[in-house]
Design an enzyme around this catalytic site. Structure first.
Site, mmCIF file in Angstrom:
data_model
loop_
_atom_site.group_PDB
_atom_site.id
_atom_site.type_symbol
_atom_site.label_atom_id
_atom_site.label_comp_id
_atom_site.label_asym_id
_atom_site.label_seq_id
_atom_site.Cartn_x
_atom_site.Cartn_y
_atom_site.Cartn_z
ATOM 1 N N GLY A 145 0.832 -1.192 0.000
ATOM 2 C CA GLY A 145 0.000 0.000 0.000
ATOM 3 C C GLY A 145 0.868 1.243 0.000
ATOM 4 N N ILE A 147 2.308 2.942 2.348
ATOM 5 C CA ILE A 147 3.507 2.872 3.196
ATOM 6 C C ILE A 147 4.543 1.957 2.554
ATOM 7 C CG2 ILE A 147 4.391 2.205 5.457
ATOM 8 C CD1 ILE A 147 1.569 2.857 6.568
ATOM 9 N N SER A 168 -3.378 -8.312 -3.548
ATOM 10 C CA SER A 168 -4.018 -7.943 -4.811
ATOM 11 C C SER A 168 -3.068 -8.030 -6.004
ATOM 12 C CB SER A 168 -4.563 -6.511 -4.715
ATOM 13 O OG SER A 168 -3.493 -5.571 -4.671
ATOM 14 N N VAL A 225 6.326 -3.146 11.414
ATOM 15 C CA VAL A 225 5.698 -1.836 11.619
ATOM 16 C C VAL A 225 4.227 -1.894 11.208
ATOM 17 C CG1 VAL A 225 7.786 -0.425 11.446
ATOM 18 C CG2 VAL A 225 6.589 -1.108 9.352
ATOM 19 N N ARG A 227 1.151 -4.652 12.355
ATOM 20 C CA ARG A 227 0.363 -4.935 13.541
ATOM 21 C C ARG A 227 1.034 -6.060 14.321
ATOM 22 N NH1 ARG A 227 -1.370 -0.690 13.172
ATOM 23 N NH2 ARG A 227 -3.525 0.072 13.084
ATOM 24 N N GLU A 256 -0.334 -3.992 23.952
ATOM 25 C CA GLU A 256 0.331 -2.698 24.120
ATOM 26 C C GLU A 256 -0.339 -1.906 25.236
ATOM 27 O OE1 GLU A 256 0.466 -0.639 20.366
ATOM 28 O OE2 GLU A 256 1.555 -2.256 19.377
ATOM 29 N N HIS A 275 5.504 1.685 19.610
ATOM 30 C CA HIS A 275 4.508 2.005 18.581
ATOM 31 C C HIS A 275 4.630 3.472 18.147
ATOM 32 C CE1 HIS A 275 0.330 0.679 16.952
ATOM 33 N NE2 HIS A 275 0.914 1.512 16.110
#
Length: 312
Positions: A145, A147, A168, A225, A227, A256, A275
């Site tokens: 995506g 990022i 995809s 980075v 989840r 967390e 995070h």
């Protein structure tokens, strides 16, 4: 404006976002806990939020709600709880710069063996050595995506070989080799660096387990980075203790804040950060929401609409 907008977040952040939205010409209310949210819900049409108490979304007070905009890219805490008649959008194209800087700060730190240089300085030893070079390395980006695309762009600047994995295949042309979700072992086996940026869905939960970790080549590095629950943490602890991987850089965790007695804190080849790889800059996120609000009021398609089937 005739619609009621509710900003829900921590006390400091809620007021900051409300102030910024007022500067854009919008009238907003704020809530910082469940009691305040329940009180403000009647008549609310739009919610702009971080960690909204999801059980309130089916309460009678939420009958007027039509749209929820998150303050983050991830929606795993909301996607299964937002009623289907309520539009759900997430933030896109806002975090690539900061997260890619985080990723490459650790890649350079490890590739150039900065710890060795710091030890030598502390011991006042003049010990030249030949460091490794990013141009000789292969990076794998799981998640292409906005990022992931920015990480690919920066990897190209360092002349790295770039592999990618996505569901995809829409951005397969950006990488040297592309892999699908059923090709994890083939994807990871040649990587020097594996970067996880996937959303958390039913398909990606615990996708990185003992089998995949041991399929990585010895001395490789894992960077998460995305989840925390992408990784089966007990398996990663075992693999890191075995010495199979050079390092694991972890910014996200299954729980967390990370409990103080968690093994990740003390494993010498694990880097723990709280995070913070992709901090949302309030001015930018507020501007993003304001633009989406204008689209909403004008009846135009919104940016960042969540695909309920894909779960992101």
């Amino acid at each position: 404006m005739s619609i009621k907008i509710l900003v829900h977040s921590s006390p400091k952040q809620a007021e900051r976002y409300a102030e910024l939205l007022r500067q854009h010409g919008f009238t907003v209310a704020t809530s910082t806990n469940e009691e305040e949210a329940r009180k403000q819900l009647p008549g609310t049409e739009v919610i702009f939020c971080w960690r909204f108490p999801v059980h309130l979304l089916t309460a009678p007070e939420a009958a007027s709600l039509k749209w929820i905009q998150t303050m983050s890219a991830g929606v795993d805490q909301l996607v299964h709880h937002v009623p289907s008649q309520i539009l759900l959008t997430r933030v896109v194209d806002q975090f690539g710069g900061s997260i890619s800087e985080y990723v490459f700060s650790y890649i350079l730190y490890l590739t150039k063996d900065i710890p060795r240089l710091l030890r030598a300085q502390g011991e006042r030893k003049w010990e030249p050595f030949l460091p490794e070079f990013l141009s000789d390395k292969t990076i794998g980006v799981a998640g292409l995506g906005s990022i992931g695309q920015e990480i690919v762009r920066k990897a190209r600047a360092f002349d790295m070989t770039v592999y990618g994995l996505s569901f995809s295949g829409k951005h397969a042309h950006l990488v040297d080799r592309h892999f699908g979700p059923n090709e994890w072992k083939a994807f990871v086996k040649e990587l020097d660096y594996l970067v996880l940026i996937l959303p958390l869905t039913s398909q990606t939960c615990h996708v990185i387990d003992r089998e995949i970790l041991y399929a990585m080549k010895p001395g490789a590095t894992l960077i998460n980075v995305g989840r925390g629950k992408l990784i089966k943490e007990d398996d990663l602890i075992e693999v890191m203790r075995s010495g199979h991987l050079k390092a694991a850089v972890l910014d996200v965790f299954a729980q967390e804040p990370l409990p103080s007695d968690h093994p990740f804190w003390t494993l010498p080849n694990v880097f723990v950060t709280p995070h913070m790889s992709g901090p949302g800059r309030p001015e930018h996120i507020a501007r993003y929401f304001a633009e989406n609000l204008k689209r909403y009021l004008e009846g135009k398609p919104l940016i960042g609409v969540v695909d309920r089937k894909a779960e992101y």
